[in-house]
Scaffold this motif. Structure first.
Motif, PDB file in Angstrom:
ATOM      1  N   ALA A 174      -3.006   2.210  -3.774  1.00 11.37           N
ATOM      2  CA  ALA A 174      -2.877   3.638  -3.423  1.00 11.37           C
ATOM      3  C   ALA A 174      -4.143   4.002  -2.582  1.00 11.37           C
ATOM      4  CB  ALA A 174      -2.756   4.531  -4.554  1.00 11.37           C
ATOM      5  N   VAL A 175      -3.655   4.096  -1.223  1.00  9.55           N
ATOM      6  CA  VAL A 175      -4.707   4.705  -0.402  1.00  9.55           C
ATOM      7  C   VAL A 175      -4.642   6.253   0.410  1.00  9.55           C
ATOM      8  CG1 VAL A 175      -5.350   2.174   0.111  1.00  9.55           C
ATOM      9  CG2 VAL A 175      -3.671   3.376   1.611  1.00  9.55           C
ATOM     10  N   GLY A 218      -6.813   3.567  -5.533  1.00 12.10           N
ATOM     11  CA  GLY A 218      -7.199   2.574  -6.445  1.00 12.10           C
ATOM     12  C   GLY A 218      -5.771   1.511  -6.513  1.00 12.10           C
ATOM     13  N   ARG A 219      -6.003   0.508  -7.732  1.00  5.42           N
ATOM     14  CA  ARG A 219      -4.871  -0.367  -7.822  1.00  5.42           C
ATOM     15  C   ARG A 219      -4.011   0.054  -8.983  1.00  5.42           C
ATOM     16  NH1 ARG A 219      -5.050  -4.971  -4.621  1.00  5.42           N
ATOM     17  NH2 ARG A 219      -6.813  -5.378  -3.878  1.00  5.42           N
ATOM     18  N   PHE A 268       1.977  -3.187   5.569  1.00  7.70           N
ATOM     19  CA  PHE A 268       2.023  -3.566   4.268  1.00  7.70           C
ATOM     20  C   PHE A 268       2.707  -2.253   3.534  1.00  7.70           C
ATOM     21  CE2 PHE A 268      -1.904  -5.938   5.336  1.00  7.70           C
ATOM     22  CZ  PHE A 268      -1.380  -7.165   5.021  1.00  7.70           C
ATOM     23  N   VAL A 269       3.228  -1.410   4.338  1.00  6.83           N
ATOM     24  CA  VAL A 269       3.822  -0.160   3.651  1.00  6.83           C
ATOM     25  C   VAL A 269       5.562  -0.456   3.675  1.00  6.83           C
ATOM     26  CG1 VAL A 269       4.176   2.305   3.794  1.00  6.83           C
ATOM     27  CG2 VAL A 269       2.026   1.392   4.420  1.00  6.83           C
ATOM     28  N   SER A 319       0.894  -1.334  -0.003  1.00  2.48           N
ATOM     29  CA  SER A 319      -0.037   0.007   0.219  1.00  2.48           C
ATOM     30  C   SER A 319       0.825   1.349  -0.030  1.00  2.48           C
ATOM     31  CB  SER A 319      -0.866  -0.141   1.075  1.00  2.48           C
ATOM     32  OG  SER A 319      -1.924  -1.078   1.298  1.00  2.48           O
ATOM     33  N   VAL A 320       0.384   2.148  -0.674  1.00  2.00           N
ATOM     34  CA  VAL A 320       1.284   3.479  -0.968  1.00  2.00           C
ATOM     35  C   VAL A 320       0.274   4.634  -0.711  1.00  2.00           C
ATOM     36  CG1 VAL A 320       3.131   2.328  -2.566  1.00  2.00           C
ATOM     37  CG2 VAL A 320       1.021   3.564  -3.396  1.00  2.00           C
TER      38      VAL A 320
END
Length: 370
Positions: free
Chosen positions: A358-359, A319-320, A368-369, A259-260
């Motif tokens: 991306a969140v 989004g992905r 998860f980062v 996740s970014v």
């Protein structure tokens, strides 16, 4: 001699006997891969060699057969070469359908500084005869391959490969006794190993004990029965031994599934390498439209070492995303988009997308980062 630390972060055990260890490419940080994090590829158990008794034999089509002690090799003018070594099977796990062999992901590769003597200087001491076409390097490791199968070896065989005379006499081939300024560890080939700049790792013979100059092409087990590809130059497919590495770039971070933060700069980071022609450019695509943009190549720049690179990316919305990278070398070779035919289970150098999510910052899950 130091042994690999199986609990060292960055090492994955792919096989215990013989020992095969994979680096985790995601831990890439320095230009040189630390010795204790460098991948290990073994076909047989590591031989037990006594330095006091060990000798390097140079035989075949030479004017004077030689038997050299390690101290004699170390007394010759030393040379240091920074070079990438990649297992020819690196990335095999990405083949579809699945291929036989160790299921390497993307960590059967590393970049090190190798110190030793040039192979050509050793050959000069022996005197190569006219008509010599190849140099065979033979390791002290040996065993039976594929017992009971059609591809079985004719009894125990050593791990041996040849290189053409033009490569053997170049500046690019060493007989190395040190790695990153440290004596070779057992599983990296102590006391002596081959370093073949720009070629896949199967040519980098470990535990070298014999060099044989030959006047016709070598067709040993590992030259003619394994580590080959098909070539269709003359229509019908013909076997060609693997040799030069092909152009490739890999993303180290972010890792697949990470996740970014959306709307913030994020550093995409990785490495790229090639064969005889140096890397000229690395490009990134963060869209499904394959819009390639240049990444920044980082120092140092050497002929056979890899190039680290980075790219600042700001995810525009949640989004992905599928991140893609590709390398281009000075000879114009471009990393392919898709899986290539006729390569058996080797040379997996096509683009493998890295999927990330991306969140918004407050939704980031720290584990998860990366």
């Amino acid at each position: 001699m130091t042994m690999p630390n199986l609990h060292q972060p960055g090492l994955v055990v792919r096989q215990k006997s013989p020992l095969n260890l994979e680096s985790q490419f995601a831990v890439l940080s320095d230009w040189l891969t630390p010795c204790d994090q460098f991948f290990v590829r073994s076909h047989f158990s590591a031989p037990e060699l006594n330095e006091a008794e060990w000798r390097l034999r140079i035989e075949g089509a030479v004017k004077t057969a030689l038997r050299l002690r390690l101290e004699e090799l170390k007394a010759m003018p030393p040379t240091t070469l920074a070079a990438v070594m990649e297992c020819a099977g690196n990335g095999r796990v990405f083949y579809e359908p699945a291929k036989e062999g160790l299921q390497w992901q993307n960590g059967a590769v590393g970049n090190a500084s190798w110190t030793g003597v040039r192979l050509r200087d050793v050959l000069a001491k022996a005197g190569v005869k006219d008509g010599a076409v190849e140099v065979v390097m033979i390791g002290a490791d040996r065993g039976v391959v594929d017992s009971g199968k059609k591809t079985a070896s004719p009894g125990p065989v050593a791990f041996a490969r040849s290189i053409p005379m033009r490569k053997a006499m170049s500046d690019d081939v060493l007989l190395a006794y040190a790695m990153n300024d440290e004596p070779l560890a057992v599983h990296h080939g102590y006391p002596l190993r081959a370093v073949v700049g720009g070629w896949y790792g199967m040519a980098w013979i470990k535990w070298v004990q014999e060099i044989r100059v030959v006047e016709r092409p070598f067709l040993g087990y590992w030259q003619a029965r394994d580590y080959f590809r098909w070539e269709r130059t003359f229509g019908e497919p013909a076997l060609v031994p693997l040799s030069e590495m092909e152009i490739k770039a890999q993303i180290a971070r972010p890792v697949h599934g990470a996740s970014v933060p959306v709307g913030r700069p994020y550093r995409i980071f990785g490495a790229a390498w090639s064969g005889e022609a140096p890397v000229k450019e690395v490009q990134l695509d963060t869209t499904d439209g394959m819009k390639w943009r240049p990444a920044t190549l980082l120092e140092p720049e050497t002929r056979f070492g890899w190039r680290l690179w980075e790219y600042e990316w700001i995810p525009p919305q949640p989004g992905r995303y599928y991140l893609r990278c590709r390398a281009i070398d000075t000879a114009g070779n471009v990393q392919p988009d898709m899986q290539q035919p006729d390569r058996e289970s080797y040379v997996a150098n096509w683009i493998v997308p890295t999927e990330v999510r991306a969140v918004v910052a407050e939704d980031l899950e720290p584990e998860f980062v990366i």
